[in-house]
Design a protein around this motif. Structure first.
Motif, PDB file in Angstrom:
ATOM      1  N   PRO A   1      47.555  41.281  47.602  1.00 28.89           N
ATOM      2  CA  PRO A   1      47.825  40.381  49.050  1.00 28.89           C
ATOM      3  C   PRO A   1      46.258  40.484  49.490  1.00 28.89           C
ATOM      4  CG  PRO A   1      48.248  42.958  49.263  1.00 28.89           C
ATOM      5  CD  PRO A   1      47.937  43.058  47.330  1.00 28.89           C
ATOM      6  N   ALA A   2      46.354  39.220  49.701  1.00 30.46           N
ATOM      7  CA  ALA A   2      44.597  38.528  50.192  1.00 30.46           C
ATOM      8  C   ALA A   2      45.134  37.426  51.093  1.00 30.46           C
ATOM      9  CB  ALA A   2      43.850  37.873  48.867  1.00 30.46           C
ATOM     10  N   VAL A   3      43.990  37.387  52.633  1.00 29.45           N
ATOM     11  CA  VAL A   3      44.275  36.567  53.661  1.00 29.45           C
ATOM     12  C   VAL A   3      42.545  35.623  53.137  1.00 29.45           C
ATOM     13  CG1 VAL A   3      44.199  36.411  55.997  1.00 29.45           C
ATOM     14  CG2 VAL A   3      45.685  38.083  54.649  1.00 29.45           C
ATOM     15  N   SER A   4      42.829  34.056  53.560  1.00 28.01           N
ATOM     16  CA  SER A   4      42.197  33.278  53.724  1.00 28.01           C
ATOM     17  C   SER A   4      40.840  33.784  55.178  1.00 28.01           C
ATOM     18  CB  SER A   4      42.231  31.839  53.964  1.00 28.01           C
ATOM     19  OG  SER A   4      41.532  31.269  54.695  1.00 28.01           O
ATOM     20  N   ILE A   5      39.830  33.588  54.756  1.00 34.85           N
ATOM     21  CA  ILE A   5      38.503  33.934  56.318  1.00 34.85           C
ATOM     22  C   ILE A   5      38.105  32.895  56.259  1.00 34.85           C
ATOM     23  CG2 ILE A   5      37.033  34.867  57.385  1.00 34.85           C
ATOM     24  CD1 ILE A   5      39.886  36.450  57.717  1.00 34.85           C
ATOM     25  N   PRO A   6      37.873  31.852  56.577  1.00 28.57           N
ATOM     26  CA  PRO A   6      37.533  30.563  55.796  1.00 28.57           C
ATOM     27  C   PRO A   6      35.983  30.604  56.855  1.00 28.57           C
ATOM     28  CG  PRO A   6      39.295  29.747  56.935  1.00 28.57           C
ATOM     29  CD  PRO A   6      39.402  31.002  57.542  1.00 28.57           C
ATOM     30  N   THR A   7      35.259  30.393  56.417  1.00 29.12           N
ATOM     31  CA  THR A   7      33.735  30.822  57.068  1.00 29.12           C
ATOM     32  C   THR A   7      33.577  30.199  58.321  1.00 29.12           C
ATOM     33  OG1 THR A   7      33.221  31.254  54.439  1.00 29.12           O
ATOM     34  CG2 THR A   7      31.926  30.972  56.379  1.00 29.12           C
ATOM     35  N   GLY A   8      33.606  28.644  57.549  1.00 29.28           N
ATOM     36  CA  GLY A   8      33.512  27.824  59.350  1.00 29.28           C
ATOM     37  C   GLY A   8      34.505  27.798  60.417  1.00 29.28           C
ATOM     38  N   SER A   9      35.463  28.801  60.333  1.00 32.42           N
ATOM     39  CA  SER A   9      36.497  28.286  61.357  1.00 32.42           C
ATOM     40  C   SER A   9      35.918  30.000  61.779  1.00 32.42           C
ATOM     41  CB  SER A   9      38.191  28.460  60.729  1.00 32.42           C
ATOM     42  OG  SER A   9      37.927  27.316  59.905  1.00 32.42           O
ATOM     43  N   CYS A  10      35.534  31.109  61.066  1.00 35.37           N
ATOM     44  CA  CYS A  10      35.007  32.261  62.321  1.00 35.37           C
ATOM     45  C   CYS A  10      34.202  32.842  62.897  1.00 35.37           C
ATOM     46  CB  CYS A  10      36.142  33.463  61.241  1.00 35.37           C
ATOM     47  SG  CYS A  10      37.465  33.509  60.444  1.00 35.37           S
ATOM     48  N   PHE A  11      33.082  31.781  61.547  1.00 34.77           N
ATOM     49  CA  PHE A  11      31.769  32.140  61.876  1.00 34.77           C
ATOM     50  C   PHE A  11      30.535  30.671  62.655  1.00 34.77           C
ATOM     51  CE2 PHE A  11      33.561  35.596  59.078  1.00 34.77           C
ATOM     52  CZ  PHE A  11      33.597  36.899  60.526  1.00 34.77           C
ATOM     53  N   MET A  12      29.023  31.315  62.605  1.00 33.21           N
ATOM     54  CA  MET A  12      28.757  30.121  63.296  1.00 33.21           C
ATOM     55  C   MET A  12      27.616  30.631  62.413  1.00 33.21           C
ATOM     56  SD  MET A  12      29.489  29.006  66.697  1.00 33.21           S
ATOM     57  CE  MET A  12      28.467  27.293  66.793  1.00 33.21           C
ATOM     58  N   MET A  13      26.270  29.343  62.088  1.00 32.49           N
ATOM     59  CA  MET A  13      24.752  29.915  61.497  1.00 32.49           C
ATOM     60  C   MET A  13      23.835  29.302  62.591  1.00 32.49           C
ATOM     61  SD  MET A  13      25.241  28.605  57.697  1.00 32.49           S
ATOM     62  CE  MET A  13      24.919  26.921  57.876  1.00 32.49           C
ATOM     63  N   ASN A  14      22.843  30.467  62.335  1.00 29.37           N
ATOM     64  CA  ASN A  14      21.656  29.706  63.225  1.00 29.37           C
ATOM     65  C   ASN A  14      20.283  28.912  62.168  1.00 29.37           C
ATOM     66  OD1 ASN A  14      19.840  29.060  65.314  1.00 29.37           O
ATOM     67  ND2 ASN A  14      19.393  31.200  66.495  1.00 29.37           N
ATOM     68  N   ASP A  15      19.933  27.851  62.254  1.00 29.54           N
ATOM     69  CA  ASP A  15      18.720  27.483  61.769  1.00 29.54           C
ATOM     70  C   ASP A  15      18.998  27.958  59.984  1.00 29.54           C
ATOM     71  OD1 ASP A  15      16.470  26.139  60.657  1.00 29.54           O
ATOM     72  OD2 ASP A  15      15.892  27.999  61.485  1.00 29.54           O
ATOM     73  N   ARG A  16      20.297  28.286  59.441  1.00 31.58           N
ATOM     74  CA  ARG A  16      21.001  28.141  58.093  1.00 31.58           C
ATOM     75  C   ARG A  16      21.075  29.871  58.202  1.00 31.58           C
ATOM     76  NH1 ARG A  16      20.729  22.761  56.153  1.00 31.58           N
ATOM     77  NH2 ARG A  16      18.726  21.765  56.422  1.00 31.58           N
TER      78      ARG A  16
END
Lengths: 257, 257
Positions: free
Chosen positions: A95-110
């Motif tokens: 059982p696996a669930v998608s955690i789309p990086t850009g939908s859930c988190f942000m970056m600061n200067d990469r």
């Protein structure tokens, strides 16, 4: 817990836009399931991300509005790739669930910031594998930028403290020169800081490593405190399963001092 | 800014597992694009969510491990539905990015909490539509539960303060009795608290409204401070576009005191 990165070169054909290696991914998922180990998978974007991202300079950050449709398309494409990976996981009984990086988190200067671990931990605690992947991510300084699967690996290692970290690639490991060009290229079974420095000083890095050099640097950062950190070839059938079962395989192992 | 909910009954065939109304969704996306209005879309889960969720009591929270594969499957299915919606948006020229509710946020006793608005605002500020949807969401008290598209609408209205909120359904609005059973059922053009109380006291709610009653309560909560809040039929071609252009259409409008 074992952290596994399925590289974009393994799960897609990197030269062909949006080409998914379904059979290979299905086999790797079966090997993970058969091992019985507690695993979290991260994957790269491969040809679902890099081609359009490069054409539209998405890793340079916001330049002008012409990048916006491309950003949406890349986000769409890598989420479809992720959905294909999750489908294979579910089909082998993980059982696996998608955690789309850009939908859930942000970056600061990469630099990706996972400011809230509750959802990741929440899924893991219920026996559900959260699956993150290389993505376009909003960046507080640059507007947006590319977040690599390798960067996600480093952050997840800090959060979950896995006993083992495995990078599944389409090559056996790090060679002393490009194995696609030189028949007598030889594989490093172990890499440490000294070997990495030697490689860098002796040759053009791009020429030698076929892109593995920066991954090795990531691996060296991750292998501190006795953590096993391995680069291996996922196209070789059964090799991931062997490794997960604790057997010796052809691979390159990163070692801290 | 206008907030639009595309109901599960419009974008899917609610009686058939995983049936997407592609032609209808494509048309609604074209109507949104043609209006030129600044819009955020939320959508329901329809037959991609409700059927498996009900069979496995996902809205009752964690009962036992047998629910876990179903949870992963529902998450997978609704993300695929979302991908289909986003595809239609991108095809008409609206850059949109998926924000999967349960990957990004948690609930507490069925109450969704959006503790970080930066990503939603970040996408909107770049001219990218963030698209959320009804989903299984981790719940700090219950383990997990279902978060409805209507609940997401209420939260997004608080964040973005839209001038207008539109619920696109497969019926013209709220009737005084079930229009599928009674030929002489008549449509309320305007609904306020008094009418809602009257409906509740006079008849069995389930019998009268065909599920619209609780949506009307949501709408009444959202229409305060002069906000236009409308329930309309998306299966009627051109009606959404007319409404977005400010024309009068057949619908039910919620009015606060």
């Amino acid at each position: 817990m074992i952290l596994i990165k399925l590289g974009g070169s393994v799960i897609t054909d990197k030269s062909q836009y949006r080409t998914f290696n379904k059979t290979l991914v299905a086999r790797l998922c079966r090997e993970v399931k058969e091992s019985g180990e507690d695993v979290i998978i991260v994957h790269g974007a491969g040809s679902f991300g890099h081609i359009l991202a490069k054409e539209n300079h998405l890793n340079d950050g916001f330049e002008d509005d012409s990048q916006i449709p491309a950003l949406a398309q890349v986000c769409f494409d890598v989420r479809e790739l992720n959905s294909m990976v999750i489908k294979e996981l579910i089909e082998v009984g993980i059982p696996a669930v998608s955690i789309p990086t850009g939908s859930c988190f942000m970056m600061n200067d990469r630099k990706l910031k996972i400011d809230n671990e509750d959802i990741l931990r929440g899924f893991v605690n219920k026996g559900i594998m959260p699956v993150m992947f290389g993505d376009v991510v909003l960046d507080r300084k640059l507007g947006f930028a590319i977040c690599s699967g390798d960067q996600i690996m480093e952050l997840l290692a800090k959060i979950f403290k896995p006993k083992r970290v495995i990078f599944v690639s389409d090559i056996d490991g790090l060679y002393d020169r490009d194995p696609k060009k030189y028949l007598n290229a030889s594989l490093y079974r172990i890499v440490d800081k000294n070997i990495i420095s030697k490689i860098k000083s002796e040759t053009s890095v791009a020429d030698v490593t076929g892109g593995v050099y920066s991954k090795m640097q990531t691996m060296l950062r991750m292998c501190a405190n006795g953590r096993d950190c391995i680069l291996m070839n996922g196209t070789a059938e059964g090799r991931l399963l062997s490794l997960l079962k604790g057997e010796e395989i052809i691979c390159t192992r990163a070692e801290s001092d």
